[in-house]
Design a protein around this motif. Structure first.
Motif, mmCIF file in Angstrom:
data_model
loop_
_atom_site.group_PDB
_atom_site.id
_atom_site.type_symbol
_atom_site.label_atom_id
_atom_site.label_comp_id
_atom_site.label_asym_id
_atom_site.label_seq_id
_atom_site.Cartn_x
_atom_site.Cartn_y
_atom_site.Cartn_z
ATOM 1 N N ILE A 45 45.517 40.923 49.763
ATOM 2 C CA ILE A 45 45.546 40.847 48.295
ATOM 3 C C ILE A 45 44.202 41.286 47.717
ATOM 4 O O ILE A 45 44.148 42.029 46.733
ATOM 5 C CB ILE A 45 45.894 39.423 47.817
ATOM 6 C CG1 ILE A 45 47.239 38.967 48.390
ATOM 7 C CG2 ILE A 45 45.883 39.331 46.301
ATOM 8 C CD1 ILE A 45 48.422 39.771 47.944
ATOM 9 N N SER A 46 43.124 40.870 48.353
ATOM 10 C CA SER A 46 41.798 41.282 47.900
ATOM 11 C C SER A 46 41.658 42.803 47.966
ATOM 12 O O SER A 46 41.120 43.432 47.052
ATOM 13 C CB SER A 46 40.726 40.611 48.756
ATOM 14 O OG SER A 46 39.445 41.047 48.395
ATOM 15 N N ALA A 47 42.154 43.395 49.038
ATOM 16 C CA ALA A 47 42.075 44.856 49.187
ATOM 17 C C ALA A 47 42.896 45.565 48.112
ATOM 18 O O ALA A 47 42.502 46.634 47.628
ATOM 19 C CB ALA A 47 42.534 45.261 50.581
ATOM 20 N N ILE A 48 44.024 44.977 47.723
ATOM 21 C CA ILE A 48 44.816 45.567 46.633
ATOM 22 C C ILE A 48 43.992 45.577 45.348
ATOM 23 O O ILE A 48 43.894 46.597 44.659
ATOM 24 C CB ILE A 48 46.129 44.786 46.411
ATOM 25 C CG1 ILE A 48 47.062 44.961 47.595
ATOM 26 C CG2 ILE A 48 46.817 45.240 45.108
ATOM 27 C CD1 ILE A 48 48.290 44.060 47.554
ATOM 28 N N PHE A 49 43.375 44.440 45.026
ATOM 29 C CA PHE A 49 42.584 44.359 43.801
ATOM 30 C C PHE A 49 41.363 45.284 43.853
ATOM 31 O O PHE A 49 40.953 45.827 42.828
ATOM 32 C CB PHE A 49 42.187 42.912 43.516
ATOM 33 C CG PHE A 49 43.269 42.146 42.811
ATOM 34 C CD1 PHE A 49 43.298 42.084 41.436
ATOM 35 C CD2 PHE A 49 44.271 41.519 43.524
ATOM 36 C CE1 PHE A 49 44.301 41.401 40.768
ATOM 37 C CE2 PHE A 49 45.282 40.827 42.879
ATOM 38 C CZ PHE A 49 45.305 40.772 41.492
ATOM 39 N N LYS A 50 40.799 45.485 45.038
ATOM 40 C CA LYS A 50 39.684 46.431 45.163
ATOM 41 C C LYS A 50 40.153 47.848 44.852
ATOM 42 O O LYS A 50 39.435 48.621 44.211
ATOM 43 C CB LYS A 50 39.073 46.357 46.561
ATOM 44 C CG LYS A 50 38.267 45.103 46.786
ATOM 45 C CD LYS A 50 37.750 45.028 48.213
ATOM 46 C CE LYS A 50 36.990 43.719 48.431
ATOM 47 N NZ LYS A 50 36.561 43.570 49.832
ATOM 48 N N GLY A 51 41.348 48.194 45.303
ATOM 49 C CA GLY A 51 41.900 49.515 44.979
ATOM 50 C C GLY A 51 42.183 49.668 43.505
ATOM 51 O O GLY A 51 41.905 50.709 42.904
ATOM 52 N N LEU A 52 42.732 48.628 42.901
ATOM 53 C CA LEU A 52 42.998 48.678 41.458
ATOM 54 C C LEU A 52 41.699 48.769 40.669
ATOM 55 O O LEU A 52 41.641 49.438 39.630
ATOM 56 C CB LEU A 52 43.803 47.450 41.023
ATOM 57 C CG LEU A 52 45.234 47.367 41.556
ATOM 58 C CD1 LEU A 52 45.862 46.026 41.173
ATOM 59 C CD2 LEU A 52 46.078 48.528 41.054
ATOM 60 N N ARG A 53 40.656 48.109 41.172
ATOM 61 C CA ARG A 53 39.354 48.113 40.490
ATOM 62 C C ARG A 53 38.801 49.531 40.341
ATOM 63 O O ARG A 53 38.144 49.841 39.354
ATOM 64 C CB ARG A 53 38.377 47.248 41.279
ATOM 65 C CG ARG A 53 36.952 47.290 40.767
ATOM 66 C CD ARG A 53 36.034 46.367 41.503
ATOM 67 N NE ARG A 53 35.932 46.718 42.908
ATOM 68 C CZ ARG A 53 35.298 46.003 43.818
ATOM 69 N NH1 ARG A 53 34.710 44.866 43.489
ATOM 70 N NH2 ARG A 53 35.248 46.383 45.071
ATOM 71 N N VAL A 54 39.074 50.386 41.312
ATOM 72 C CA VAL A 54 38.548 51.755 41.253
ATOM 73 C C VAL A 54 39.550 52.742 40.655
ATOM 74 O O VAL A 54 39.375 53.944 40.748
ATOM 75 C CB VAL A 54 38.058 52.242 42.640
ATOM 76 C CG1 VAL A 54 36.887 51.402 43.116
ATOM 77 C CG2 VAL A 54 39.175 52.254 43.670
ATOM 78 N N GLY A 55 40.620 52.199 40.023
ATOM 79 C CA GLY A 55 41.529 53.042 39.261
ATOM 80 C C GLY A 55 42.721 53.607 40.015
ATOM 81 O O GLY A 55 43.419 54.473 39.501
ATOM 82 N N LYS A 56 42.986 53.134 41.221
ATOM 83 C CA LYS A 56 44.131 53.640 41.975
ATOM 84 C C LYS A 56 45.432 53.140 41.361
ATOM 85 O O LYS A 56 45.463 52.117 40.690
ATOM 86 C CB LYS A 56 44.048 53.180 43.436
ATOM 87 C CG LYS A 56 42.900 53.814 44.162
ATOM 88 C CD LYS A 56 42.856 53.397 45.604
ATOM 89 C CE LYS A 56 41.645 54.106 46.229
ATOM 90 N NZ LYS A 56 41.479 53.770 47.608
ATOM 91 N N THR A 57 46.501 53.884 41.625
ATOM 92 C CA THR A 57 47.818 53.412 41.227
ATOM 93 C C THR A 57 48.144 52.176 42.064
ATOM 94 O O THR A 57 47.541 51.956 43.123
ATOM 95 C CB THR A 57 48.902 54.476 41.478
ATOM 96 O OG1 THR A 57 49.004 54.703 42.889
ATOM 97 C CG2 THR A 57 48.593 55.775 40.743
ATOM 98 N N LEU A 58 49.099 51.384 41.610
ATOM 99 C CA LEU A 58 49.486 50.207 42.380
ATOM 100 C C LEU A 58 50.010 50.620 43.751
ATOM 101 O O LEU A 58 49.661 50.021 44.767
ATOM 102 C CB LEU A 58 50.543 49.387 41.623
ATOM 103 C CG LEU A 58 51.007 48.119 42.335
ATOM 104 C CD1 LEU A 58 49.846 47.141 42.531
ATOM 105 C CD2 LEU A 58 52.145 47.467 41.578
#
Length: 101
Positions: free
Chosen positions: A3-16
């Protein structure tokens, strides 16, 4: 960590979809057999857009940045503490390979 890795990806603007896929590959995908990984990847087709996901959890881009940072920090601290408890344990890793040898 997933879950943390998902939020890190979202933080840098990636699609879900990209954030979830990359987080899965880097975390849970290392533990799952090929058949499970394939099923999970197929299920990712149904993920909502980034905007719809944020709306569904009551966040905007701005509030998600604020709340996400605190979550990532807390999750990383917790994961490090748990990892240290299991530092001497060899965790399972899928070694399933497809081949006709």
């Amino acid at each position: 960590m997933f879950i943390s890795a998902i939020f890190k990806g979202l933080r840098v603007g990636k699609t879900l979809k990209d954030a979830v896929s990359e987080a899965y590959d880097a975390t849970l995908g290392l533990l799952h057999a090929w058949l499970v990984r394939t099923g999970i990847k197929a299920g990712m087709i149904g993920l909502p857009s980034r905007e719809h996901f944020l709306q569904s959890i009551g966040e905007t881009e701005d509030t998600a940045k604020e709340h996400g940072e605190g979550f990532i920090e807390a999750a990383d601290t917790l994961c490090m503490a748990i990892s240290s408890l299991y530092s001497d344990v060899k965790m399972p890793v899928s070694d399933f390979k497809i081949g006709w040898n």
